[in-house]
Scaffold this motif. Structure first.
Motif, PDB file in Angstrom:
ATOM      1  N   UNK A   1      21.782  28.134  13.379  1.00  0.00           N
ATOM      2  CA  UNK A   1      21.037  29.181  12.609  1.00  0.00           C
ATOM      3  C   UNK A   1      19.829  29.188  12.657  1.00  0.00           C
ATOM      4  N   UNK A   2      19.395  28.248  12.859  1.00  0.00           N
ATOM      5  CA  UNK A   2      17.530  27.906  12.755  1.00  0.00           C
ATOM      6  C   UNK A   2      17.146  28.575  14.113  1.00  0.00           C
ATOM      7  N   UNK A   3      17.815  28.476  15.315  1.00  0.00           N
ATOM      8  CA  UNK A   3      17.484  28.947  16.237  1.00  0.00           C
ATOM      9  C   UNK A   3      17.932  29.926  16.935  1.00  0.00           C
ATOM     10  N   UNK A   4      19.154  30.787  16.346  1.00  0.00           N
ATOM     11  CA  UNK A   4      19.640  32.018  16.853  1.00  0.00           C
ATOM     12  C   UNK A   4      18.728  33.127  16.294  1.00  0.00           C
ATOM     13  N   UNK A   5      17.778  33.006  15.593  1.00  0.00           N
ATOM     14  CA  UNK A   5      16.836  34.292  15.202  1.00  0.00           C
ATOM     15  C   UNK A   5      16.243  34.723  16.318  1.00  0.00           C
ATOM     16  N   UNK A   6      15.666  33.871  17.174  1.00  0.00           N
ATOM     17  CA  UNK A   6      14.984  34.467  18.407  1.00  0.00           C
ATOM     18  C   UNK A   6      16.010  34.574  19.729  1.00  0.00           C
ATOM     19  N   UNK A   7      17.289  34.785  19.485  1.00  0.00           N
ATOM     20  CA  UNK A   7      17.922  34.864  20.782  1.00  0.00           C
ATOM     21  C   UNK A   7      18.590  36.130  20.710  1.00  0.00           C
ATOM     22  N   UNK A   8      18.719  36.916  21.694  1.00  0.00           N
ATOM     23  CA  UNK A   8      19.353  38.128  21.896  1.00  0.00           C
ATOM     24  C   UNK A   8      20.310  38.358  22.582  1.00  0.00           C
ATOM     25  N   UNK A   9      20.189  37.578  23.782  1.00  0.00           N
ATOM     26  CA  UNK A   9      20.935  37.691  24.951  1.00  0.00           C
ATOM     27  C   UNK A   9      22.301  36.754  24.506  1.00  0.00           C
ATOM     28  N   UNK A  10      23.548  37.380  25.038  1.00  0.00           N
ATOM     29  CA  UNK A  10      24.701  36.575  24.935  1.00  0.00           C
ATOM     30  C   UNK A  10      24.827  35.454  25.617  1.00  0.00           C
ATOM     31  N   UNK A  11      24.108  35.247  26.914  1.00  0.00           N
ATOM     32  CA  UNK A  11      24.328  33.975  27.611  1.00  0.00           C
ATOM     33  C   UNK A  11      23.494  32.945  26.778  1.00  0.00           C
ATOM     34  N   UNK A  12      22.322  33.410  26.284  1.00  0.00           N
ATOM     35  CA  UNK A  12      21.539  32.446  25.476  1.00  0.00           C
ATOM     36  C   UNK A  12      22.292  32.076  24.427  1.00  0.00           C
ATOM     37  N   UNK A  13      22.899  33.057  23.473  1.00  0.00           N
ATOM     38  CA  UNK A  13      23.924  32.505  22.311  1.00  0.00           C
ATOM     39  C   UNK A  13      24.950  31.547  22.658  1.00  0.00           C
ATOM     40  N   UNK A  14      25.548  32.032  23.750  1.00  0.00           N
ATOM     41  CA  UNK A  14      26.656  30.894  24.390  1.00  0.00           C
ATOM     42  C   UNK A  14      26.135  29.502  24.485  1.00  0.00           C
ATOM     43  N   UNK A  15      24.802  29.309  25.115  1.00  0.00           N
ATOM     44  CA  UNK A  15      24.118  28.191  25.629  1.00  0.00           C
ATOM     45  C   UNK A  15      23.823  27.471  24.311  1.00  0.00           C
ATOM     46  N   UNK A  16      23.422  28.303  23.125  1.00  0.00           N
ATOM     47  CA  UNK A  16      23.078  27.812  21.969  1.00  0.00           C
ATOM     48  C   UNK A  16      24.309  27.023  21.345  1.00  0.00           C
ATOM     49  N   UNK A  17      25.478  27.625  21.462  1.00  0.00           N
ATOM     50  CA  UNK A  17      26.538  27.134  20.743  1.00  0.00           C
ATOM     51  C   UNK A  17      27.116  26.018  21.464  1.00  0.00           C
ATOM     52  N   UNK A  18      26.810  25.972  22.955  1.00  0.00           N
ATOM     53  CA  UNK A  18      27.111  24.911  23.424  1.00  0.00           C
ATOM     54  C   UNK A  18      26.455  23.414  23.200  1.00  0.00           C
TER      55      UNK A  18
END
Length: 179
Positions: free
Chosen positions: A101-118
């Motif tokens: 939740x803390x880091x998702x705010x600055x991410x818009x790209x689906x690949x980067x969201x996937x990497x954040x989840x990983x």
């Protein structure tokens, strides 16, 4: 910290989602850790809730289970579950949800969201869960990796991918409700 009624509802919703997903359990004959959909709910909480709400939703889940309510995988309950083989994974969830939740705010790209989840929804949980599994069961770390990490990688990658997809589907509708 004052929590609004809408936030309480969403915290309760994600706590409930983890509970529901705990009943979808696939035991592995070679591992004391079952396959569940709970980490999927942890990722969704992190993606869709503010950091403090994501953290609280998982803490409440742990407190319910520790208090004896059968919310842990397969309907188990009690503090013994937290001190058992799956305890490290469970204890990592509030922090995993918070960090996502803390880091998702600055991410818009689906690949980067996937990497954040990983990173936080999968590997961070392994980082806490596997050594805890090794310690509690007195397995070597290699054995704990073999039974508490490797069999779970394909499913966890799929959960991270699906959570990423749902995030982009639910983000805008939920923003309207949560405001």
């Amino acid at each position: 910290m004052k929590i609004k009624t809408k936030e309480l509802i969403f915290i309760s919703l994600f706590t409930s989602l983890v509970v529901v997903f705990s009943y979808i359990k696939i035991p592995l004959p070679f591992s004391p850790v079952p396959i569940t959909l709970q980490t999927f709910a942890v990722m969704l909480a992190g993606l869709l809730l503010p950091p403090h709400s994501a953290f609280l939703s998982m803490v409440i889940y742990l407190l319910l289970g520790a208090a004896g309510i059968p919310v842990f995988a397969g309907g188990k309950a009690g503090i013994g579950v937290i001190f058992g083989p799956s305890g490290g994974y469970l204890l990592s969830w509030p922090f995993a949800a918070f960090f996502i939740s803390r880091f998702i705010k600055n991410i818009r790209n689906p690949v980067n969201v996937f990497i954040l989840n990983l990173i936080f929804g999968v590997f961070f949980i392994y980082l806490i869960g596997v050594p805890y599994l090794s310690f509690v069961t007195k397995m070597t770390i290699d054995k704990a990796i073999a039974v508490g990490l490797i069999p779970f990688i394909p499913g966890d990658i799929f959960k991270a991918l699906f959570a990423t997809y749902l995030y982009f589907q639910l983000k805008k509708p939920l923003e309207k409700i949560m405001l």
